[in-house]
Design a protein around this motif. Structure first.
Motif, PDB file in Angstrom:
ATOM      1  N   TRP A  78      18.426  53.583 -54.581  1.00  0.00           N
ATOM      2  CA  TRP A  78      17.213  53.175 -55.451  1.00  0.00           C
ATOM      3  C   TRP A  78      17.581  52.430 -56.290  1.00  0.00           C
ATOM      4  CZ3 TRP A  78      12.740  55.202 -53.929  1.00  0.00           C
ATOM      5  CH2 TRP A  78      12.602  56.187 -53.103  1.00  0.00           C
ATOM      6  N   ALA A  87      12.193  58.279 -58.980  1.00  0.00           N
ATOM      7  CA  ALA A  87      12.636  57.831 -57.631  1.00  0.00           C
ATOM      8  C   ALA A  87      12.385  59.125 -56.709  1.00  0.00           C
ATOM      9  CB  ALA A  87      14.215  57.479 -57.797  1.00  0.00           C
ATOM     10  N   ILE A 175      12.389  45.801 -57.109  1.00  0.00           N
ATOM     11  CA  ILE A 175      12.182  46.575 -55.997  1.00  0.00           C
ATOM     12  C   ILE A 175      11.242  45.678 -54.935  1.00  0.00           C
ATOM     13  CG2 ILE A 175      11.103  48.746 -55.453  1.00  0.00           C
ATOM     14  CD1 ILE A 175      12.076  49.678 -58.117  1.00  0.00           C
TER      15      ILE A 175
END
Ligand code: HEM
Ligand code: HEM
Lengths: 184, 198
Positions: A78, A87, A175
């Motif tokens: 993560w 997460a 991300i």
């Protein structure tokens, strides 16, 4: 080192993620006109159903491929900037998305198979996909409702998932970027 | 004699009669066993089939001249049935059978021609949606056996034929529904066979 998480998503994982997302949204979008079209437009209706079923079965095939990759290769850690609570939530949502990507097409397949209108399932309009069960109006009545409800849940969850991805991207977390292109 | 029996059955075929037929008489027969089925094709990929649940027939049998056998069948168009009710109601609508305006379809034979052992052509006129055209049906005696009742035999017939729906003004959706409609009628007749002893 092998036991370690990979540095990023592999090219196959990234491609499969975006292809699946696109196909799910496309199949979802055409489901509505496909069901709503009146019977005096049978040809269009038929073609939309075949497109919907072809797309859905492709999603299922891609899921199996993805699932195998995921089990073998795992996922990157993560992002460090992600609070642990988020997460965990993301992990749960990802699991639910995987489950729905499996269940929705399978239910769709049985919806098609049990439909009182015995229309064959033709992958890409040419490859017949055998129906494991026959017409069953009572089962069809339940399956179509559950297939639709879970499809809506799948797309709603994916929308929330995408919104979070965009949110984190705007906050500067890498991300979305690492799902979009290779991690250097 | 087998041929004559087949000829008798011929009549029945269209009627699927449960009523025993006897030569030289006219019978009004209500359908009990029979099945008037039809099938259309879609893009050469698959087909769909339906039936008519209600029809009545009248047969006139001339035992000495079986070729004079007369068959007249009246089909209640509103009784059309398919596995999928939505499709059946579509067939009842104006572009298809238009059952509100044309509640009946009729087949009336004009000639019965033997075509080989247990095979006959039945020429006749079909009236559908108020339009009349000639139609030839092919009848075959596919089974014949004692019924269990003395002096009675059961004869099973399969009758096939093909028509073009556009000839009857049924032109809707030519892209998806074939113009050719295949007919298949399964019929069972109970025949008195006392006269057959020879
Ligand atoms: C990711 C995959 C899929 C999604 C998101 C999806 C979505 C949907 C949705 C939202 C509907 C409801 C449309 C409405 O009621 O107006 C629907 C209906 C339907 N789906 Fe799917 N589907 C998927 C896969 C499949 C598959 C693989 C099949 C068959 C092989 C299939 C067959 C059907 C059928 C036959 C209906 C119509 C049911 C009816 O007539 O009410 N679907 N789908
Ligand atoms: C129907 C649509 C979608 C589905 C079913 C879906 C499903 C998934 C799943 C199951 C994962 C987890 C991968 C794994 O752990 O192996 C994932 C990851 C991801 N998805 Fe989606 N997704 C969809 C659409 C989107 C969209 C539209 C975006 C962005 C706008 C997006 C962005 C991401 C990102 C950035 C990740 C990686 C998360 C991380 O690295 O921790 N997804 N997706």
């Amino acid at each position: 080192m092998l036991a370690e998480a990979p540095a990023g998503w592999s090219r196959a994982q990234r491609r499969l993620h975006w292809w699946s997302a696109g196909l799910i949204l496309g199949g979802f979008a055409i489901a509505w006109p496909m069901v709503a079209l009146p019977l005096d437009q049978l040809l269009a209706k038929f073609l939309l159903y075949q497109a919907h079923k072809t797309i859905g079965l492709t999603v299922l095939a891609l899921l199996l491929w993805r699932g195998a990759l995921r089990l073998r290769r795992g996922r990157p850690a993560w992002d460090a900037g992600l609070p642990p609570g988020q997460a965990r939530l993301a992990g749960a949502v990802h699991l639910a998305l995987y489950a729905l990507m499996l269940v929705v097409p399978v239910l769709g397949y049985f919806t098609a198979a049990t439909a009182p209108a015995q229309v064959p399932t033709l992958f890409l309009l040419v490859i017949p996909v055998p129906h494991a069960v026959g017409a069953d109006p009572a089962a069809f009545g339940v399956l179509r409702v559950v297939h639709r409800a879970l499809a809506i849940l799948l797309v709603a969850l994916a929308a929330g998932h995408a919104a979070m991805a965009v949110h984190h991207h705007r906050k500067g977390l890498p991300i979305l970027a690492r799902m979009w292109r290779a991690t250097p | 004699m087998r041929r004559a029996v087949a000829m008798l059955g011929l009549l029945a075929l269209l009627l699927g009669g449960g009523v025993p037929a006897r030569a030289g008489e006219t019978y009004d027969i209500d359908q009990t066993y029979g099945d008037i089925g039809f099938k259309v094709h879609h893009l050469g990929l698959f087909s769909s089939a339906g039936t008519f649940r209600r029809f009545t027939g009248r047969i006139t049998i001339d035992q000495t001249h079986p070729e004079n056998t007369r068959v007249a069948v009246v089909i209640r168009t509103a009784s059309v049935a398919m596995d999928w009710e939505n499709a059946a109601s579509m067939l009842r609508s104006a572009p298809y059978f238009d059952v509100a305006r044309y509640p009946d379809a009729r087949f009336t034979s004009t000639r019965v021609i033997p075509r080989g052992p247990d095979r006959y052509d039945v020429e006749g006129l079909l009236e559908l949606r108020g339009v009349t055209h000639s139609l030839v049906l092919h009848a075959a005696l596919v089974g014949q056996r004692p019924s269990g009742v003395a002096g009675q035999e059961i004869a099973d017939f399969v009758v096939t034929g093909r028509l073009r729906r556009s000839m009857f003004g049924m032109t809707a959706d030519p892209a998806f529904i074939s113009d050719a409609v295949d007919l298949r009628i399964d019929a069972r007749l109970r025949l008195y066979v006392a006269a057959r002893a020879g």
